[in-house]
Design a protein around this motif. Structure first.
Motif, PDB file in Angstrom:
ATOM      1  N   ALA A  12       0.870  -1.179   0.000  1.00  0.00           N
ATOM      2  CA  ALA A  12       0.000   0.000   0.000  1.00  0.00           C
ATOM      3  C   ALA A  12       0.904   1.226   0.000  1.00  0.00           C
ATOM      4  CB  ALA A  12      -0.907  -0.003   1.225  1.00  0.00           C
ATOM      5  N   ALA A  13       0.678   2.138  -0.927  1.00  0.00           N
ATOM      6  CA  ALA A  13       1.604   3.259  -1.086  1.00  0.00           C
ATOM      7  C   ALA A  13       0.849   4.548  -1.386  1.00  0.00           C
ATOM      8  CB  ALA A  13       2.590   2.966  -2.215  1.00  0.00           C
ATOM      9  N   PHE A  14       1.438   5.649  -0.955  1.00  0.00           N
ATOM     10  CA  PHE A  14       0.895   6.963  -1.306  1.00  0.00           C
ATOM     11  C   PHE A  14       2.034   7.958  -1.398  1.00  0.00           C
ATOM     12  CE2 PHE A  14       0.776   6.915   3.362  1.00  0.00           C
ATOM     13  CZ  PHE A  14       1.363   8.133   3.680  1.00  0.00           C
ATOM     14  N   SER A  83       8.685   0.200  -7.112  1.00  0.00           N
ATOM     15  CA  SER A  83       7.898   0.745  -6.010  1.00  0.00           C
ATOM     16  C   SER A  83       8.745   1.554  -5.039  1.00  0.00           C
ATOM     17  CB  SER A  83       7.199  -0.391  -5.254  1.00  0.00           C
ATOM     18  OG  SER A  83       6.319  -1.101  -6.101  1.00  0.00           O
ATOM     19  N   PHE A  84      10.004   1.167  -4.874  1.00  0.00           N
ATOM     20  CA  PHE A  84      10.877   1.855  -3.932  1.00  0.00           C
ATOM     21  C   PHE A  84      11.758   2.906  -4.613  1.00  0.00           C
ATOM     22  CE2 PHE A  84       9.552  -1.595  -1.308  1.00  0.00           C
ATOM     23  CZ  PHE A  84       9.704  -1.165  -0.001  1.00  0.00           C
ATOM     24  N   ASN A  85      11.503   3.149  -5.889  1.00  0.00           N
ATOM     25  CA  ASN A  85      12.302   4.135  -6.617  1.00  0.00           C
ATOM     26  C   ASN A  85      11.395   5.049  -7.436  1.00  0.00           C
ATOM     27  OD1 ASN A  85      15.426   3.357  -6.380  1.00  0.00           O
ATOM     28  ND2 ASN A  85      14.246   1.460  -6.485  1.00  0.00           N
ATOM     29  N   PRO A  99      12.544  10.032  -1.173  1.00  0.00           N
ATOM     30  CA  PRO A  99      12.844   9.257   0.031  1.00  0.00           C
ATOM     31  C   PRO A  99      11.619   8.442   0.429  1.00  0.00           C
ATOM     32  CG  PRO A  99      12.501  11.567   0.571  1.00  0.00           C
ATOM     33  CD  PRO A  99      12.511  11.478  -0.917  1.00  0.00           C
ATOM     34  N   VAL A 100      11.840   7.234   0.883  1.00  0.00           N
ATOM     35  CA  VAL A 100      10.753   6.311   1.215  1.00  0.00           C
ATOM     36  C   VAL A 100      10.710   6.078   2.715  1.00  0.00           C
ATOM     37  CG1 VAL A 100       9.893   3.951   0.942  1.00  0.00           C
ATOM     38  CG2 VAL A 100      10.871   5.160  -1.019  1.00  0.00           C
ATOM     39  N   ILE A 101       9.512   6.172   3.283  1.00  0.00           N
ATOM     40  CA  ILE A 101       9.283   5.762   4.668  1.00  0.00           C
ATOM     41  C   ILE A 101       8.594   4.404   4.617  1.00  0.00           C
ATOM     42  CG2 ILE A 101       8.076   6.261   6.817  1.00  0.00           C
ATOM     43  CD1 ILE A 101       8.371   9.225   6.181  1.00  0.00           C
ATOM     44  N   PHE A 102       9.230   3.406   5.176  1.00  0.00           N
ATOM     45  CA  PHE A 102       8.704   2.041   5.157  1.00  0.00           C
ATOM     46  C   PHE A 102       7.879   1.818   6.417  1.00  0.00           C
ATOM     47  CE2 PHE A 102       8.912  -2.521   6.044  1.00  0.00           C
ATOM     48  CZ  PHE A 102       8.515  -3.045   4.820  1.00  0.00           C
ATOM     49  N   THR A 125      16.795   3.881  -0.809  1.00  0.00           N
ATOM     50  CA  THR A 125      15.824   4.975  -0.736  1.00  0.00           C
ATOM     51  C   THR A 125      15.084   5.037   0.597  1.00  0.00           C
ATOM     52  OG1 THR A 125      14.175   3.544  -1.798  1.00  0.00           O
ATOM     53  CG2 THR A 125      15.408   5.049  -3.225  1.00  0.00           C
ATOM     54  N   VAL A 126      15.096   3.971   1.377  1.00  0.00           N
ATOM     55  CA  VAL A 126      14.381   3.971   2.658  1.00  0.00           C
ATOM     56  C   VAL A 126      15.143   4.821   3.667  1.00  0.00           C
ATOM     57  CG1 VAL A 126      13.609   2.565   4.610  1.00  0.00           C
ATOM     58  CG2 VAL A 126      13.294   1.733   2.278  1.00  0.00           C
TER      59      VAL A 126
END
Length: 237
Positions: A12-14, A83-85, A99-102, A125-126
């Motif tokens: 699930a991503a936003f 998804s992470f890029n 930047p990704v917040i997991f 990226t996390v």
């Protein structure tokens, strides 16, 4: 019992920039925010027939959010990499990736498991890992390791079709947003939490657009169900 096999992934991503528009008015039970989320459920070939019927019993066919897609090992790895890029600006690749917040629920080993199963490393990226159990303890909702179902009940909503990767990911991010917006004090609304979640489920199917994987045909779905019934024990992702 063998946890070396990856059978499904819930994602699930936003984009936080989409959420900013609703910071002052998130809607009842943060409905406007929740409808900005993209929900994905992937079942991994050739492990589709493996279903956990011993410890965390789940039914992958009962995914409620987005659309279930079947992916090969390489497709799954490509999907996770994409998804992470997310590019900051698609028109200017030199700006790099967002930047990704997991976010996870007791998910301290999730990234390592993806690394072991797919050879995928998200560390580039996390920038932060957030656990909804830690959030709940910080709010005083629970002093120990609260379960996802108990956390959902704190906000007046049932935890339906649990232990399916797509649903677990969805309820995790829903809980996180409700905790972030309301803390322990949710105002009274004309809509119930369940009504909002039902609408989010419906909207997620319409918004489910993905370049990876395939949807099963009716015959393939029937064969998968037959295979699942023959498996006594299997892993769950």
């Amino acid at each position: 019992r063998n946890h070396d096999y990856l059978t499904e992934i819930g994602l699930a991503a936003f984009d936080s920039r989409d959420m900013q528009h609703f910071a002052a008015n998130p809607g009842p039970h943060a409905e406007k925010m929740l409808k900005q989320i993209y929900f994905y459920h992937f079942r991994i070939l050739p492990n589709t027939h493996m279903v956990n019927r011993t410890w965390c019993v789940g039914v992958p066919e009962n995914n409620r959010f987005g659309v279930t897609l079947f992916t090969t090992h390489e497709e799954t790895k490509g999907m996770m990499k994409q998804s992470f890029n997310w590019p900051v600006d698609e028109a200017d690749p030199l700006k790099g990736n967002c930047p990704v917040i997991f976010l996870g629920h007791a998910g301290h080993g999730d990234l390592q498991r993806l690394r072991d199963a797919l050879g995928f490393d998200a560390s580039g990226t996390v920038v932060r890992i957030i656990d909804t159990q830690v959030m709940a303890r910080g709010l005083g909702l629970h002093h120990q390791q609260i379960g996802l179902g108990s956390l959902m009940s704190c906000y007046g909503c049932p935890y339906r079709d649990s232990h399916t990767a797509g649903n677990d990911a969805a309820y995790t991010i829903i809980d996180a947003i409700l905790m972030a917006v309301y803390g322990r004090n949710v105002p009274k609304f004309s809509k119930t939490p369940l009504q909002v979640v039902d609408e989010v489920e419906e909207a997620s199917i319409r918004r489910s657009v993905c370049d990876w994987g395939t949807r099963p045909s009716a015959r393939a779905a029937m064969l998968i169900r037959i295979c699942e019934k023959t498996v006594v024990r299997g892993p769950d992702a």
